[in-house]
Scaffold this motif. Structure first.
Motif, short mmCIF file in Angstrom:
data_model
loop_
_atom_site.label_atom_id
_atom_site.label_comp_id
_atom_site.label_asym_id
_atom_site.label_seq_id
_atom_site.Cartn_x
_atom_site.Cartn_y
_atom_site.Cartn_z
N GLN A 1 0.52 4.77 9.40
CA GLN A 1 -0.07 4.23 8.73
C GLN A 1 -1.42 3.49 8.97
OE1 GLN A 1 0.39 3.22 5.60
NE2 GLN A 1 -1.07 1.53 5.39
N ASP B 1 -0.60 -10.38 9.24
CA ASP B 1 0.53 -9.42 9.50
C ASP B 1 -0.11 -8.06 9.76
OD1 ASP B 1 3.01 -8.77 9.99
OD2 ASP B 1 3.71 -8.64 7.60
N SER B 2 0.85 -7.18 10.31
CA SER B 2 0.28 -5.91 10.82
C SER B 2 1.11 -4.98 10.28
CB SER B 2 0.12 -6.06 12.24
OG SER B 2 0.25 -4.64 12.58
N GLN C 1 0.75 -1.18 -0.13
CA GLN C 1 -0.05 0.06 0.12
C GLN C 1 0.70 1.34 -0.06
OE1 GLN C 1 -4.19 -0.15 2.35
NE2 GLN C 1 -2.58 -1.65 3.58
N PHE D 1 -6.88 -6.42 7.04
CA PHE D 1 -6.60 -7.58 5.86
C PHE D 1 -5.01 -7.93 5.66
CE2 PHE D 1 -7.76 -3.74 3.07
CZ PHE D 1 -6.55 -3.47 2.97
N CYS D 2 -4.32 -7.41 6.33
CA CYS D 2 -2.80 -7.52 5.87
C CYS D 2 -2.22 -8.87 6.19
CB CYS D 2 -1.86 -6.64 6.68
SG CYS D 2 -1.82 -4.94 5.86
N HIS E 1 -4.75 4.73 6.91
CA HIS E 1 -5.24 3.70 6.16
C HIS E 1 -6.76 3.57 6.56
CE1 HIS E 1 -5.98 -0.46 4.84
NE2 HIS E 1 -6.29 0.29 3.81
N LYS E 2 -6.89 3.12 7.88
CA LYS E 2 -8.34 2.81 8.24
C LYS E 2 -9.19 4.18 8.29
CE LYS E 2 -8.33 -0.33 9.53
NZ LYS E 2 -8.55 -1.87 9.86
N TRP F 1 -8.79 4.20 3.17
CA TRP F 1 -10.02 3.18 3.00
C TRP F 1 -11.09 3.65 2.22
CZ3 TRP F 1 -8.87 -1.28 6.42
CH2 TRP F 1 -9.62 -2.29 6.13
S1 SF4 Z 1 -4.48 -0.60 9.36
FE1 SF4 Z 1 -4.35 -1.12 7.01
S2 SF4 Z 1 -2.02 -1.36 6.67
FE2 SF4 Z 1 -2.40 -1.59 8.76
S3 SF4 Z 1 -2.50 -4.00 9.23
FE3 SF4 Z 1 -4.62 -3.03 9.16
S4 SF4 Z 1 -5.27 -3.21 6.94
FE4 SF4 Z 1 -3.24 -3.59 7.13
#
Ligand code: SF4
Ligand code: SF4
Ligand code: FES
Lengths: 304, 439
Positions: free
Chosen positions: B365, B340-341, A277, B318-319, B369-370, B374
């Motif tokens: 991030q 993963d995170s 991303q 979703f990572c 992102h959230k 998104w």
């Molecule tokens: S906030 Fe976004 S980048 Fe971070 S783990 Fe969740 S989905 Fe992945």
């Protein structure tokens, strides 16, 4: 007995269609899991850069396989893992495709040990490549730096093989040390042609370096191209691309004509794992090639 | 409001369960394990949570006895649907290395039984839709996720209380459940109001009617259920009001996030202290990206442990990462995907270079992102207001408060804006209205 010519044509069309459907299905499968590919040739380009020429061991798959310059494959080394690598060969080259790798990480270092005749897995192709259709009848300005040369090498080959489609061709390449320059002979040959301008720079130079010393971005002023009718393709470290873009803008190149190949941590290549991303973009599917306006805000932002 | 009012007496819950089992559903329901609510297979209603409730606050989760026969009088558990569909670990494909070195790949197939999930909440349904968008309705379909999503039955339950960390009313995802369920239950002491939301739900309902398991819901029962829902909604808005009040009273005080340094007693006090500004997704969306150099990020980074608890309990994250696990005999390997995170070391790694080397950049991030990116990816915020990331943060960082603080201090927010957006005017009492002007 008279056979109707129409039915004959239809027959061929249906056949073609079936072949196409089958090829599409193969391509979809090829994005979900790797397939066995044979290394038909391994070329050592520099102490740590090497090219793998590959062909799928299933000839039907090799036949169905197609890609665009700037796209990448996930290369899989048995028991080690997958790594995203851009495809450097001409898409119309039959029977094989090339990847140029630099041994820098865990997987590429292990891949450096591979020999001709070995097998690896290949999954792909992925991503949006270079906008080469937009580039027709324009001056092509290619700027690369550091290790980022591979995605643009595909364009150089592509443009040289279809020279009449493009106007001037300007190739600018910066390297850290002059010894890092690969395809040196090729550059020398290209430089002799009138319709190609080659500008090379190295931060540190060894003996017999006929080109400039310093950053490649310092050479943009010397590049000869028509700002109103060109397309600039950039690839390399982000800071270098950012500087290059700024200078191109100063030379009145419209920002929509500047394209950048981005690199992020790609694990799945299908827009699911989230690692690639870049702000809201998934580099694996919306990139790796981006139009400058799409990402200009993010370029200077740490952490994205 | 309720179109098909049926009533399932508490004693008949087992009949519903038996019917599902007879139809080959594996029933998954809330049960207690290690002092928390987890979802596991069950076949007897006695296995379900009963007579307990949960108490959640920033960095705080406790189960408490609750004097009632109810099974579902609690809010969200740490995890519900996500691990069943987007599995924490998934073998993607296998590879066999032959004698001559050729590699034979084979995609692994998942096969899941039919499953019925009891006790799904509004936020869980909203989050599932987001995961579907990502894994099913984007450019590539994830076969494993798609397989796991087949043949599931969702028996949703309307929340009968609001937790201190819940804010689904501010993300428009709750507390009312409007779609995405097969059966919807509203729990009363003596049983459940039951509605259907799908063909399969309707079919099951008809079966229950035929066997006289269901009764006709009385208007009193319906009223009780409606009241319970408005009560929950009211609590959510009251919590906002409290946040706002406390925000006004301690604006001049130094920043919070000191939970980890406080004694147990003090932290208990802090838990009782309401949080600050009500969550405002639209405002955050508009200004968060412009405030990336806000000093509050630094404070957050000093508190955050980069542990990734928030992303792993988050029902929308979703990572994943991938790795190869070779068999000992060297002839086979499995290619595995694991959660993963963006807080992990490897997430932003590109050969020899770390895009997000510092905690601050990782926190950015997660929030951007959230709460911002998104929207561009999937047309809405990635947060469904469940509050899990706040509850399970070991140092008690309140994600909503963090985002609001960053968006507010830049003069971007005014009392009017908070009030206007927050609730319809009737909920704002006169005296508080006066207090906004100097904000
Ligand atoms: S906030 Fe976004 S980048 Fe971070 S783990 Fe969740 S989905 Fe992945
Ligand atoms: S970000 Fe937090 S509150 Fe929002 S959905 Fe995820 S866990 Fe729930
Ligand atoms: S590489 Fe996995 S989402 Fe792009």
């Amino acid at each position: 007995m008279i056979t109707s010519p129409t039915s004959d044509v239809q027959g061929t069309l249906t056949e073609q269609k079936t072949v196409q459907v089958k090829a599409d299905a193969m391509m979809t499968k090829l994005q979900q899991q790797p397939f066995n590919a044979r290394i038909v040739e391994r070329i050592q380009e520099s102490p740590d850069i090497f090219t793998l020429r590959l062909t799928f061991s299933d000839p039907e798959l090799q036949q169905a396989y197609s890609f665009a310059p700037g796209q990448f494959n996930m290369l899989y080394l048995y028991g080690v893992g997958e790594v995203p690598i851009s495809i450097v060969s001409d898409p119309e080259h039959p029977g094989s495709f090339d990847h140029t790798l630099r041994a820098v990480g865990r997987i590429t270092q292990a891949m450096a040990q591979l020999k001709t005749g070995d097998y690896i897995g290949v999954r792909g192709p992925f991503g949006r490549g270079w906008p080469l259709e937009n580039a027709q009848d324009r001056d092509l300005v290619l700027i690369t730096g550091g290790l980022g040369c591979a995605p643009l090498v595909s364009v150089i080959h592509y443009a040289l093989n279809r020279r009449q489609l493009y106007k001037r061709l300007v190739i600018m390449q910066g390297v850290k040390h002059s010894n890092d320059l690969i395809w040196r002979q090729q550059y020398q040959q290209w430089a002799e042609r009138e319709d190609i301008q080659i500008l090379l720079a190295a931060d540190e130079t060894g003996a017999h370096w006929p080109w400039a010393k310093g950053y490649v971005t310092n050479l943009i002023a010397q590049a000869q191209f028509d700002s109103d009718n060109c397309i600039a393709l950039l690839c390399g470290p982000e800071v270098m691309m950012q500087t290059a873009a700024k200078q191109l803008l100063q030379r009145q190149v419209p920002e929509q004509q500047i394209w950048l190949s981005m690199e992020r941590n790609m694990k799945c290549a299908v827009g699911h794992c989230g690692h690639c991303q870049y702000g809201a973009h998934f580099v694996c599917k919306q990139g790796p090639v981006f139009n400058y306006p799409e990402i200009k805000q993010l370029l200077s932002q740490a952490g994205f | 409001m309720r179109d098909q009012p049926h009533f399932l007496p508490r004693l008949q819950l087992q009949s519903l369960l038996d019917l599902l089992i007879a139809e080959d559903y594996q029933c998954m329901g809330p049960q207690i394990q290690s002092n928390a609510i987890v979802f596991k297979p069950f076949s007897q209603v006695t296995a379900l949570t009963q007579g307990i409730t949960d108490y959640q606050d920033a960095g705080h989760y406790r189960l408490q006895p609750y004097d009632s026969p109810r099974n579902f009088h609690w809010n969200c558990s740490a995890q519900l649907l996500k691990p069943y569909f987007f599995q924490a670990e998934q073998v993607l494909w296998q590879v066999e290395k032959q004698q001559d070195g050729q590699l034979v790949f084979c995609q692994t197939q998942s096969h899941q039984p039919k499953r019925a999930f009891f006790g799904v909440r509004a936020c869980d349904i909203a989050a599932l839709k987001l995961q579907d968008q990502h894994f099913l309705h984007s450019e590539f379909v994830d076969d494993h996720y798609a397989e796991n999503r087949r043949n599931n039955l969702f028996i949703a339950v309307t929340c009968s209380k609001a937790g201190a960390n819940c804010f689904c009313h501010r993300t428009s995802d709750g507390p009312a459940i409007t779609d995405g369920y097969d059966l919807l239950l509203d729990e009363l002491n003596e049983g459940f109001l039951l509605q259907t939301g799908s063909d399969e739900g309707e079919r099951l309902c008809q079966q229950l009617l035929q066997t006289q398991v269901l009764e006709i819901a009385s208007s009193e029962q319906q009223q009780q259920a409606d009241q319970s829902l408005s009560q929950v909604r009211q609590t959510l808005f009251d919590n906002d009001d409290q946040r706002l009040q406390s925000h006004q009273s301690d604006q001049s005080q130094p920043p919070q996030f000191k939970a980890q340094q406080q004694s147990q007693q003090q932290s208990q006090q802090q838990h009782q202290q309401p949080k600050h500004l009500p969550f405002d997704p639209e405002l955050i969306r508009q200004v968060l990206m412009q405030n990336l150099d806000h000093p509050h990020w630094q404070e957050l980074a000093e508190t955050c442990l980069s542990c990734g608890n928030c992303t792993s309990v988050c029902p929308t994250c979703f990572c994943s990462s991938q790795r190869d696990i070779p068999e000992l005999d060297g002839s086979q390997a499995q290619h595995v995907r694991q959660w993963d995170s963006c807080f992990s070391q490897g997430h932003g790694y590109i050969h020899g270079y770390q895009v997000r080397g510092k905690t601050q950049l990782r926190y950015q991030q997660w929030l951007t992102h959230k709460l911002v990116n998104w929207y561009e990816q999937y047309g809405r915020s990635g947060c469904v207001g469940c509050g899990r990331c706040v509850t399970w943060c070991p140092v008690g960082i309140d994600f909503t408060q963090a985002a609001m603080q960053i968006c507010q201090d830049n003069g971007q927010i005014s009392g009017d804006r908070v009030r206007g957006d927050r609730v319809r005017g009737d909920r704002v009492s006169k005296d508080r209205e006066g207090g906004h002007n100097d904000n």
